[in-house]
Design a protein around this motif. Sequence first.
Motif, PDB file in Angstrom:
ATOM      1  N   CYS A 124      16.749  28.702  35.258  1.00  0.00           N
ATOM      2  CA  CYS A 124      18.053  28.074  35.451  1.00  0.00           C
ATOM      3  C   CYS A 124      18.971  29.063  36.173  1.00  0.00           C
ATOM      4  CB  CYS A 124      18.682  27.680  34.115  1.00  0.00           C
ATOM      5  SG  CYS A 124      17.691  26.515  33.150  1.00  0.00           S
ATOM      6  N   GLU A 182      29.052  26.362  33.778  1.00  0.00           N
ATOM      7  CA  GLU A 182      28.420  25.405  34.681  1.00  0.00           C
ATOM      8  C   GLU A 182      27.065  25.986  35.057  1.00  0.00           C
ATOM      9  OE1 GLU A 182      27.676  22.167  37.282  1.00  0.00           O
ATOM     10  OE2 GLU A 182      29.163  22.413  35.687  1.00  0.00           O
ATOM     11  N   ILE A 183      26.017  25.216  34.817  1.00  0.00           N
ATOM     12  CA  ILE A 183      24.647  25.716  34.984  1.00  0.00           C
ATOM     13  C   ILE A 183      23.836  24.734  35.822  1.00  0.00           C
ATOM     14  CG2 ILE A 183      22.486  26.266  33.755  1.00  0.00           C
ATOM     15  CD1 ILE A 183      24.188  27.136  31.384  1.00  0.00           C
ATOM     16  N   ASP A 184      22.974  25.264  36.643  1.00  0.00           N
ATOM     17  CA  ASP A 184      21.980  24.458  37.351  1.00  0.00           C
ATOM     18  C   ASP A 184      20.697  24.512  36.517  1.00  0.00           C
ATOM     19  OD1 ASP A 184      20.364  23.093  39.084  1.00  0.00           O
ATOM     20  OD2 ASP A 184      20.166  24.753  40.525  1.00  0.00           O
ATOM     21  N   PHE A 185      20.522  23.473  35.658  1.00  0.00           N
ATOM     22  CA  PHE A 185      19.332  23.438  34.809  1.00  0.00           C
ATOM     23  C   PHE A 185      18.088  23.181  35.653  1.00  0.00           C
ATOM     24  CE2 PHE A 185      22.580  21.940  31.640  1.00  0.00           C
ATOM     25  CZ  PHE A 185      22.519  23.050  30.816  1.00  0.00           C
ATOM     26  N   ASN A 218      15.841  17.680  34.452  1.00  0.00           N
ATOM     27  CA  ASN A 218      16.681  16.662  33.846  1.00  0.00           C
ATOM     28  C   ASN A 218      16.353  16.531  32.365  1.00  0.00           C
ATOM     29  OD1 ASN A 218      18.289  15.509  36.112  1.00  0.00           O
ATOM     30  ND2 ASN A 218      16.244  15.110  36.954  1.00  0.00           N
ATOM     31  N   THR A 250      27.435  22.523  31.243  1.00  0.00           N
ATOM     32  CA  THR A 250      27.437  21.323  32.077  1.00  0.00           C
ATOM     33  C   THR A 250      26.597  21.534  33.330  1.00  0.00           C
ATOM     34  OG1 THR A 250      29.458  22.031  33.202  1.00  0.00           O
ATOM     35  CG2 THR A 250      29.728  20.616  31.279  1.00  0.00           C
ATOM     36  N   ASP A 251      26.032  20.434  33.799  1.00  0.00           N
ATOM     37  CA  ASP A 251      25.355  20.382  35.097  1.00  0.00           C
ATOM     38  C   ASP A 251      25.786  19.064  35.730  1.00  0.00           C
ATOM     39  OD1 ASP A 251      23.609  19.974  37.249  1.00  0.00           O
ATOM     40  OD2 ASP A 251      21.992  21.074  36.287  1.00  0.00           O
ATOM     41  N   GLU A 252      26.777  19.117  36.614  1.00  0.00           N
ATOM     42  CA  GLU A 252      27.355  17.894  37.178  1.00  0.00           C
ATOM     43  C   GLU A 252      26.346  17.117  37.996  1.00  0.00           C
ATOM     44  OE1 GLU A 252      30.883  18.806  39.303  1.00  0.00           O
ATOM     45  OE2 GLU A 252      31.990  19.493  37.516  1.00  0.00           O
ATOM     46  N   ASN A 253      25.503  17.806  38.734  1.00  0.00           N
ATOM     47  CA  ASN A 253      24.525  17.119  39.590  1.00  0.00           C
ATOM     48  C   ASN A 253      23.524  16.311  38.772  1.00  0.00           C
ATOM     49  OD1 ASN A 253      25.636  18.095  41.989  1.00  0.00           O
ATOM     50  ND2 ASN A 253      24.400  19.978  41.921  1.00  0.00           N
ATOM     51  N   LYS A 254      23.164  16.813  37.593  1.00  0.00           N
ATOM     52  CA  LYS A 254      22.191  16.114  36.748  1.00  0.00           C
ATOM     53  C   LYS A 254      22.870  15.275  35.663  1.00  0.00           C
ATOM     54  CE  LYS A 254      18.512  19.580  37.397  1.00  0.00           C
ATOM     55  NZ  LYS A 254      19.284  20.549  38.183  1.00  0.00           N
ATOM     56  N   THR A 295      25.927  17.194  29.930  1.00  0.00           N
ATOM     57  CA  THR A 295      26.915  17.987  29.204  1.00  0.00           C
ATOM     58  C   THR A 295      26.365  18.255  27.806  1.00  0.00           C
ATOM     59  OG1 THR A 295      28.784  17.035  30.407  1.00  0.00           O
ATOM     60  CG2 THR A 295      29.267  18.093  28.302  1.00  0.00           C
TER      61      THR A 295
END
Length: 506
Positions: A74, A89-92, A95, A126-130, A133
């Motif tokens: 991540c 804010e994280i890029d997991f 999904n 949070t990961d807004e793209n995916k 929360t």
Amino acid sequence: MGQKINFSAKKTNKLKVLIIIVLVILVTVVLFRSIKNVLNNRQLLNGDDSNKAGTSTVNKKFSTLEELLKNYECRLISKNETNELLTAEIDFKCNLYTDDISNENFFLNLCKAIVEFEDYRNLKLTDENKDITIEVTCENKSIIEFKINGDVNYYLNNDSRLNRDKTYKITEFSIQSEELKTLIDNNWDETKVEFGTKESTYSDYNIYFDEGIKYKTVGKNIYNIVFTENYKQEVAAKLNATATLKQVTNALGEPTFSNGELLYGYVGENVYLFFDFLNKQVSVYPVVKVSKDDETKLKELIGEMNDSLDIKTFASKIALYWTDFDVYNFDSNYVDLKYTLKGVELSIYSGSLKNGIYIYQNYSGDRSIADLENVYIKETDAVYDSEYARSMGEAEKAYKASQQNNVESELYHVELITDQNGDIIKVGFISVDGTRPDVELNDRVYTYVWLNESQILYSVQNKGIYYYDLDTLTKRILVEGEDNYEIKSYENDILTYDDTSVRVEE
């Protein structure tokens, strides 16, 4: 959809749980304050305490949060922190689901690692793209709430929705066993069938060893019947316990359930039929249907529980209404009430955040029951789960017997069965080579000594010393009283216990 079962201290200090075996026995059990919500965490349900302080090596392994996240594939985009809250804010890496496959364990393990690294500070990730929360609340060095997209039961609820429409095929097969035919025709009443001569009882199974039959009852009805290699007739589909995997698939096709090539299972109109290749057995369970009245009553009781949050009344009423439960385990920390054949389970554990009522795939009622709060549909079949556990238990028992190092008897491996306090409550004598029936001695054995390979002397503190014959199941009193009765030796017909020696007459 279920939200939570939250048993407040006011309602759950002490709780009488109604147990029904043959008669209704009222016992008192101290229930517990449950955790506030249901965490999507199977490990916590199984007693995993890795979220406790002092058990983590995360702080030693990673020097920064970025480094920790990179280890989980991540990426940290940004963060804001206070003494009580870390917002990031994280890029997991994935999904919440990959197709229909849950990634629950990944997110759980990641968040537990972050919580431990941050010394149990609350989290908002949070990961807004995916569209993810995750909010984690901690208290006293423990996770007490795990919320995904505003849902404390995110994975339970989503898995339940995915499992709602699952079905399995019905396989047609004929029944050859006369005993099995009679059981089916008589609602599985054990009193309606003549099995032969009962040799022993072991682990709740009545054993007719020479006839090749053993069975377990719940009340008057047989819950499971097992045909062994000694049963020479065909059981079903013109197959018996020695049938090979190829013979089974040729007769019945691909299995509905399987454990690799060790266990195959099929569902017929009236029975579950399992071929246990590992132990060379055919295991059969009845197919049990839930009536409309049963379904209505169950929904009514669940509704009452959700209104009152009173697990005491629910457990008591359901056990009174349905007396055919096969599991009722409880102590001050949990209650587990299960109707395997009906596909219904009540599971309440202190320290677990997955409390609720579970509906299995073999539940024959309307799946809309899962619309009620605290009710979840599982993807597994409770009967298959039961058979899998039975088969593995049989194999483990046989393996332990084959590895036994009991020099006094080459015929039996001795298994001491204890309670939670470590006190012996019964002793199992398991045939080493399978040529004799296993035997269970239900007594609080203190010490024992072998007379020969199938006879023992054993003592019970403050009660006496007894003779027991494993071949005939004959029990005889040798000495009675209130002494300690510690058996020290047996030699040349002389038994020595405590400070006393006596001659044993054959």
